[in-house]
Design a protein around this motif. Sequence first.
Motif, PDB file in Angstrom:
ATOM      1  N   ASN A 103       0.809  -1.211   0.000  1.00  0.00           N
ATOM      2  CA  ASN A 103       0.000   0.000   0.000  1.00  0.00           C
ATOM      3  C   ASN A 103       0.842   1.260   0.000  1.00  0.00           C
ATOM      4  O   ASN A 103       0.345   2.326   0.254  1.00  0.00           O
ATOM      5  CB  ASN A 103      -0.893   0.023   1.219  1.00  0.00           C
ATOM      6  N   SER A 104       2.103   1.160  -0.252  1.00  0.00           N
ATOM      7  CA  SER A 104       3.000   2.296  -0.235  1.00  0.00           C
ATOM      8  C   SER A 104       3.039   2.934  -1.614  1.00  0.00           C
ATOM      9  O   SER A 104       3.085   2.235  -2.606  1.00  0.00           O
ATOM     10  CB  SER A 104       4.400   1.802   0.134  1.00  0.00           C
ATOM     11  N   ASP A 105       3.004   4.239  -1.685  1.00  0.00           N
ATOM     12  CA  ASP A 105       3.026   4.905  -2.965  1.00  0.00           C
ATOM     13  C   ASP A 105       3.858   6.167  -2.925  1.00  0.00           C
ATOM     14  O   ASP A 105       3.948   6.836  -1.912  1.00  0.00           O
ATOM     15  CB  ASP A 105       1.599   5.248  -3.410  1.00  0.00           C
ATOM     16  N   ASN A 106       4.458   6.499  -4.064  1.00  0.00           N
ATOM     17  CA  ASN A 106       5.289   7.673  -4.213  1.00  0.00           C
ATOM     18  C   ASN A 106       4.401   8.919  -4.181  1.00  0.00           C
ATOM     19  O   ASN A 106       3.413   8.989  -4.906  1.00  0.00           O
ATOM     20  CB  ASN A 106       6.029   7.577  -5.544  1.00  0.00           C
ATOM     21  N   ILE A 107       4.746   9.874  -3.344  1.00  0.00           N
ATOM     22  CA  ILE A 107       3.953  11.094  -3.233  1.00  0.00           C
ATOM     23  C   ILE A 107       4.855  12.316  -3.303  1.00  0.00           C
ATOM     24  O   ILE A 107       6.053  12.241  -3.087  1.00  0.00           O
ATOM     25  CB  ILE A 107       3.168  11.171  -1.900  1.00  0.00           C
ATOM     26  N   ASN A 108       4.257  13.445  -3.610  1.00  0.00           N
ATOM     27  CA  ASN A 108       4.879  14.745  -3.426  1.00  0.00           C
ATOM     28  C   ASN A 108       4.270  15.325  -2.168  1.00  0.00           C
ATOM     29  O   ASN A 108       3.068  15.215  -1.950  1.00  0.00           O
ATOM     30  CB  ASN A 108       4.554  15.692  -4.584  1.00  0.00           C
ATOM     31  N   ALA A 109       5.074  15.945  -1.346  1.00  0.00           N
ATOM     32  CA  ALA A 109       4.566  16.657  -0.174  1.00  0.00           C
ATOM     33  C   ALA A 109       4.937  18.124  -0.352  1.00  0.00           C
ATOM     34  O   ALA A 109       6.017  18.438  -0.834  1.00  0.00           O
ATOM     35  CB  ALA A 109       5.177  16.093   1.108  1.00  0.00           C
ATOM     36  N   TYR A 110       4.051  19.023   0.017  1.00  0.00           N
ATOM     37  CA  TYR A 110       4.252  20.441  -0.242  1.00  0.00           C
ATOM     38  C   TYR A 110       4.047  21.275   1.012  1.00  0.00           C
ATOM     39  O   TYR A 110       3.239  20.951   1.854  1.00  0.00           O
ATOM     40  CB  TYR A 110       3.236  20.950  -1.273  1.00  0.00           C
ATOM     41  N   SER A 130       9.006  -2.647  -1.253  1.00  0.00           N
ATOM     42  CA  SER A 130       9.347  -2.673  -2.680  1.00  0.00           C
ATOM     43  C   SER A 130       8.131  -3.121  -3.471  1.00  0.00           C
ATOM     44  O   SER A 130       7.293  -3.869  -2.974  1.00  0.00           O
ATOM     45  CB  SER A 130      10.503  -3.648  -2.938  1.00  0.00           C
ATOM     46  N   LEU A 131       8.050  -2.649  -4.704  1.00  0.00           N
ATOM     47  CA  LEU A 131       6.979  -3.048  -5.611  1.00  0.00           C
ATOM     48  C   LEU A 131       7.551  -3.096  -7.020  1.00  0.00           C
ATOM     49  O   LEU A 131       7.997  -2.076  -7.546  1.00  0.00           O
ATOM     50  CB  LEU A 131       5.807  -2.064  -5.557  1.00  0.00           C
ATOM     51  N   ASN A 132       7.559  -4.288  -7.605  1.00  0.00           N
ATOM     52  CA  ASN A 132       8.017  -4.475  -8.974  1.00  0.00           C
ATOM     53  C   ASN A 132       6.780  -4.501  -9.855  1.00  0.00           C
ATOM     54  O   ASN A 132       6.100  -5.518  -9.973  1.00  0.00           O
ATOM     55  CB  ASN A 132       8.810  -5.777  -9.083  1.00  0.00           C
ATOM     56  N   VAL A 133       6.458  -3.361 -10.476  1.00  0.00           N
ATOM     57  CA  VAL A 133       5.237  -3.212 -11.253  1.00  0.00           C
ATOM     58  C   VAL A 133       5.227  -4.140 -12.466  1.00  0.00           C
ATOM     59  O   VAL A 133       4.203  -4.761 -12.773  1.00  0.00           O
ATOM     60  CB  VAL A 133       5.033  -1.737 -11.682  1.00  0.00           C
ATOM     61  N   GLU A 134       6.334  -4.265 -13.157  1.00  0.00           N
ATOM     62  CA  GLU A 134       6.392  -5.120 -14.347  1.00  0.00           C
ATOM     63  C   GLU A 134       6.028  -6.570 -13.984  1.00  0.00           C
ATOM     64  O   GLU A 134       5.204  -7.205 -14.650  1.00  0.00           O
ATOM     65  CB  GLU A 134       7.788  -5.060 -14.967  1.00  0.00           C
ATOM     66  N   LYS A 135       6.625  -7.075 -12.929  1.00  0.00           N
ATOM     67  CA  LYS A 135       6.353  -8.440 -12.475  1.00  0.00           C
ATOM     68  C   LYS A 135       4.891  -8.595 -12.042  1.00  0.00           C
ATOM     69  O   LYS A 135       4.225  -9.576 -12.371  1.00  0.00           O
ATOM     70  CB  LYS A 135       7.297  -8.773 -11.317  1.00  0.00           C
ATOM     71  N   LEU A 136       4.386  -7.605 -11.315  1.00  0.00           N
ATOM     72  CA  LEU A 136       3.019  -7.641 -10.823  1.00  0.00           C
ATOM     73  C   LEU A 136       2.013  -7.662 -11.971  1.00  0.00           C
ATOM     74  O   LEU A 136       1.060  -8.445 -11.983  1.00  0.00           O
ATOM     75  CB  LEU A 136       2.767  -6.428  -9.922  1.00  0.00           C
ATOM     76  N   TYR A 190       7.390   8.603   0.249  1.00  0.00           N
ATOM     77  CA  TYR A 190       6.427   7.526   0.108  1.00  0.00           C
ATOM     78  C   TYR A 190       5.439   7.583   1.253  1.00  0.00           C
ATOM     79  O   TYR A 190       5.804   7.919   2.370  1.00  0.00           O
ATOM     80  CB  TYR A 190       7.145   6.170   0.090  1.00  0.00           C
ATOM     81  N   ALA A 191       4.188   7.228   0.939  1.00  0.00           N
ATOM     82  CA  ALA A 191       3.132   7.205   1.947  1.00  0.00           C
ATOM     83  C   ALA A 191       2.525   5.812   1.984  1.00  0.00           C
ATOM     84  O   ALA A 191       2.544   5.087   0.992  1.00  0.00           O
ATOM     85  CB  ALA A 191       2.052   8.223   1.612  1.00  0.00           C
ATOM     86  N   ILE A 192       1.991   5.465   3.132  1.00  0.00           N
ATOM     87  CA  ILE A 192       1.285   4.197   3.288  1.00  0.00           C
ATOM     88  C   ILE A 192       0.004   4.469   4.052  1.00  0.00           C
ATOM     89  O   ILE A 192      -0.019   5.279   4.980  1.00  0.00           O
ATOM     90  CB  ILE A 192       2.171   3.158   4.008  1.00  0.00           C
ATOM     91  N   GLY A 193      -1.077   3.830   3.636  1.00  0.00           N
ATOM     92  CA  GLY A 193      -2.334   3.947   4.346  1.00  0.00           C
ATOM     93  C   GLY A 193      -2.447   2.855   5.392  1.00  0.00           C
ATOM     94  O   GLY A 193      -2.019   1.721   5.158  1.00  0.00           O
ATOM     95  N   ASP A 229      12.971  -0.758  -1.817  1.00  0.00           N
ATOM     96  CA  ASP A 229      13.471  -0.403  -0.487  1.00  0.00           C
ATOM     97  C   ASP A 229      13.055   1.005  -0.063  1.00  0.00           C
ATOM     98  O   ASP A 229      13.829   1.740   0.550  1.00  0.00           O
ATOM     99  CB  ASP A 229      14.994  -0.555  -0.414  1.00  0.00           C
ATOM    100  N   ALA A 230      11.845   1.378  -0.399  1.00  0.00           N
ATOM    101  CA  ALA A 230      11.314   2.697  -0.031  1.00  0.00           C
ATOM    102  C   ALA A 230      10.805   2.651   1.409  1.00  0.00           C
ATOM    103  O   ALA A 230      10.076   1.735   1.792  1.00  0.00           O
ATOM    104  CB  ALA A 230      10.178   3.087  -0.965  1.00  0.00           C
ATOM    105  N   ILE A 231      11.198   3.623   2.194  1.00  0.00           N
ATOM    106  CA  ILE A 231      10.730   3.717   3.575  1.00  0.00           C
ATOM    107  C   ILE A 231       9.696   4.841   3.642  1.00  0.00           C
ATOM    108  O   ILE A 231      10.017   6.002   3.382  1.00  0.00           O
ATOM    109  CB  ILE A 231      11.895   3.987   4.546  1.00  0.00           C
TER     110      ILE A 231
END
Length: 167
Positions: free
Chosen positions: A1-8, A96-102, A19-22, A119-121
């Motif tokens: 559930n982790s995703d790349n975000i911009n924070a402002y 980690s999330l390998n989109v191609e494999k998924l 990265y954010a996680i819900g 390895d995103a924290i």
Amino acid sequence: NSDNINAYEDCKNKKAIGYAIGDSAAEITLVKRELIKDLEILGEHCTIELLWTDSIVKTTQAIKVNLQISGVLPGSEMLMLNECYAIDDLQLPPRSLNVEKLKKQFPYLREVPFESYYDAIPCVLIGSRHAHMFEAIEPVKQGGSCKPVARVVKTYSILQNMYTYPT
């Protein structure tokens, strides 16, 4: 559930990528203090109690802040997270999330806009107080029992049930 975000931080025109996680089990939204420092966001110092696993209650110093976030993909909407609490360490493991494999393994996910990460924290843990962040803006993509579920929301795409599928 982790995703790349911009924070402002709006008035200083600052931006940070993280990265954010819900976490539906968490009530409040927690932010890593380092992110708030990088964005030069000021807030109200306070003490909060956090209920961890095994019913352990931890009292910690925090900074109550408002934070704007958006996804990094084109068309991501900017959303305000009011009453977040910045703490020193979220104690979240790398993800980690390998989109191609998924997408090869689950073809129904091919059109969902995801980016791989390794390895995103997470620096933001989004709690149920900000559940509006998870409202789907497109039909939910699912493949049946015990398979990942994807929802495209205003800021990014969310994968659920990924704990059963190592990346």
